[in-house]
Write a protein that holds these residues in place. Structure first.
Motif, short mmCIF file in Angstrom:
data_model
loop_
_atom_site.label_atom_id
_atom_site.label_comp_id
_atom_site.label_asym_id
_atom_site.label_seq_id
_atom_site.Cartn_x
_atom_site.Cartn_y
_atom_site.Cartn_z
N TRP A 194 57.35 49.46 73.43
CA TRP A 194 56.48 49.32 72.26
C TRP A 194 57.28 48.95 71.02
CZ3 TRP A 194 54.33 53.63 68.79
CH2 TRP A 194 53.25 53.16 68.04
N GLN A 238 48.64 51.15 77.19
CA GLN A 238 48.71 50.57 75.87
C GLN A 238 48.71 51.69 74.81
OE1 GLN A 238 48.83 47.12 75.13
NE2 GLN A 238 47.10 46.11 76.12
N ARG A 247 48.98 49.09 70.92
CA ARG A 247 48.95 48.16 72.04
C ARG A 247 50.33 47.53 72.23
NH1 ARG A 247 43.79 47.02 73.60
NH2 ARG A 247 44.10 44.90 74.28
N LEU A 248 50.70 47.40 73.48
CA LEU A 248 51.92 46.67 73.81
C LEU A 248 51.71 45.18 73.61
CD1 LEU A 248 52.92 48.53 77.10
CD2 LEU A 248 53.72 49.00 74.77
N THR A 249 50.49 44.73 73.91
CA THR A 249 50.18 43.31 73.79
C THR A 249 48.69 43.15 73.56
OG1 THR A 249 50.24 41.16 74.93
CG2 THR A 249 49.95 43.09 76.30
N GLU A 250 48.32 42.07 72.90
CA GLU A 250 46.93 41.79 72.58
C GLU A 250 46.30 40.75 73.50
OE1 GLU A 250 45.16 43.33 70.38
OE2 GLU A 250 46.63 44.37 69.13
N LEU A 255 50.57 40.38 78.42
CA LEU A 255 50.64 41.36 79.49
C LEU A 255 51.41 40.80 80.69
CD1 LEU A 255 49.77 44.17 80.39
CD2 LEU A 255 47.70 43.16 81.34
N GLU A 281 39.69 45.26 78.84
CA GLU A 281 40.97 45.30 78.14
C GLU A 281 41.11 44.19 77.11
OE1 GLU A 281 44.27 47.04 76.90
OE2 GLU A 281 42.90 47.83 78.44
N LEU A 289 42.29 47.35 82.37
CA LEU A 289 43.74 47.11 82.38
C LEU A 289 44.28 47.00 83.80
CD1 LEU A 289 46.26 46.82 80.61
CD2 LEU A 289 46.55 49.31 80.75
#
Length: 378
Positions: A194, A238, A247-250, A255, A281, A289
């Motif tokens: 993160w 996330q 969130r790690l990614t949008e 992802l 997700e 996810l």
């Protein structure tokens, strides 16, 4: 069709879909129901006793195909923050875990330990090793503030990677069926993934792919420490505790960039942790996810998040209950191969026979979650 006939058909469908076996590398799980890992702090000295073995065996005997244990600390002094959370290192601790695995197998289930390092979540002076500092990628807590810990050196990174590998080797040696690496919920590995907690400027920080380097090294070391057919599961999320919007990614592309190095390092299955499995997700798709994870990696996935209940699980630990939620939507997704297993948490925590009731079509016997049940956890 009468109401009774409809209910019978729905129950039969649930039993049929959930009863199918599934393969995770060399392991055949007898059905699609997994037990989600849930911290209990019932292991004084970090040693799981007969009560822990009975706790897991009861759920295996009642039809849970795959037990994922509560988080267990790997052999690094900064890994934990409680002397009652089980450890996956030490002679007495591993002897206790061997009895747990034996009991689950005797009950007809399969079992993997979740291997855990809490990183900067640790507070100064906490057991089991009070003098150990909190460690993390940048010495930052989840809120972005400097904690009473330190940024990990290369030697620290190597020590933690080695601790995960040694725990995985021990798991295979004492009779477990695989391992799960805990890379979720704001703990150490997730702190590297993160951007909110990873501000490093070396090879372990930077863009999303660079931030996967530590996690991938842990997975590769675990993979190398066990036999080729021994399943390695990776759990990620996330969200973080008290930061549900993190969130790690949008995007799906992000992802994919995150997951590809982990899959290449040796992950056999992903455990995608969400708070509510039914929520999409990303915009433009109904996939959750776990669904996106399977689509992007081709690996088997486990979904989790309020299965069988309608309400956030963290509220349960604040004394709030939750009503029963139907699983028809879950069965649709499973039948459509969006994911491969469902992990059940609170519902199974409260009722050891939850799986048996669902597999036998006795869905009408399921009860709402009562937070008071957290006091026994038998």
């Amino acid at each position: 069709m009468t109401v009774a006939t409809s209910a019978a058909a729905s129950a039969s469908r649930a039993a049929g879909i959930l009863s199918r076996p599934v393969s995770l590398n060399g392991l055949t799980v007898p059905n699609r129901i997994a037990m989600a890992p849930m911290t209990r702090q019932f292991s004084p000295g970090g040693i799981p006793g007969e009560d822990v073995a009975s706790y897991y065996a009861r759920r295996a005997a009642a039809g849970v195909g795959l037990i994922v244990t509560e988080g267990t600390y790997v052999g690094h002094e900064s890994a934990g923050g409680s002397d009652r959370v089980p450890r996956f290192h030490g002679e007495e601790q591993l002897a206790g875990w061997a009895k747990v695995a034996e009991a689950v197998h005797a009950a007809g289930g399969t079992i993997v330990p979740q291997l855990w390092h809490i990183g900067m979540v640790r507070s100064a002076g906490e057991p089991p090793f009070p003098d150990a500092p909190a460690v993390g990628p940048s010495g930052l807590r989840l809120d972005g503030t400097a904690g009473q810990g330190k940024e990990m050196t290369r030697a620290d990174l190597d020590d933690v990677v080695r601790a995960f590998a040694e725990a995985a080797a021990a798991a295979e040696r004492i009779g477990f069926d695989g391992v799960e690496v805990h890379g979720a919920h704001g703990y150490l590995i997730d702190q590297f993934l993160w951007a909110g907690t990873n501000r490093r400027t070396d090879a372990y920080g930077g863009d999303l792919v660079a931030r996967t380097k530590f996690a991938a090294e842990v997975v590769a070391a675990v993979r190398a420490a066990v036999s080729p057919a021994f399943p390695v599961i990776f759990r990620y999320s996330q969200w973080k505790p008290d930061n549900y919007k993190a969130r790690l990614t949008e995007t799906p592309a992000g992802l994919e960039a995150l997951l590809a190095p982990l899959a290449a390092a040796g992950v056999d299955a992903f455990h995608a942790s969400t708070r509510r499995y039914w929520l999409p997700e990303f915009d433009g798709s109904d996939l959750n996810l776990a669904g996106w994870t399977k689509k992007l990696t081709g690996k088997p996935t486990i979904t989790v998040g309020s299965v069988g209940l309608d309400g956030d699980f963290l509220k349960g630990f604040r004394g709030e209950g939750a009503p029963v939620k139907g699983i028809d939507d879950l069965l649709d997704r499973l039948e459509n191969e969006e994911f491969d297993l469902i992990a059940v948490g609170r519902a199974l925590l409260q009722d050891p026979r939850w799986a048996a009731k669902v597999l036998a079509g006795r869905i009408g016997e399921l009860a709402p979650f009562d937070a008071k049940s957290l006091g026994s956890l038998s």
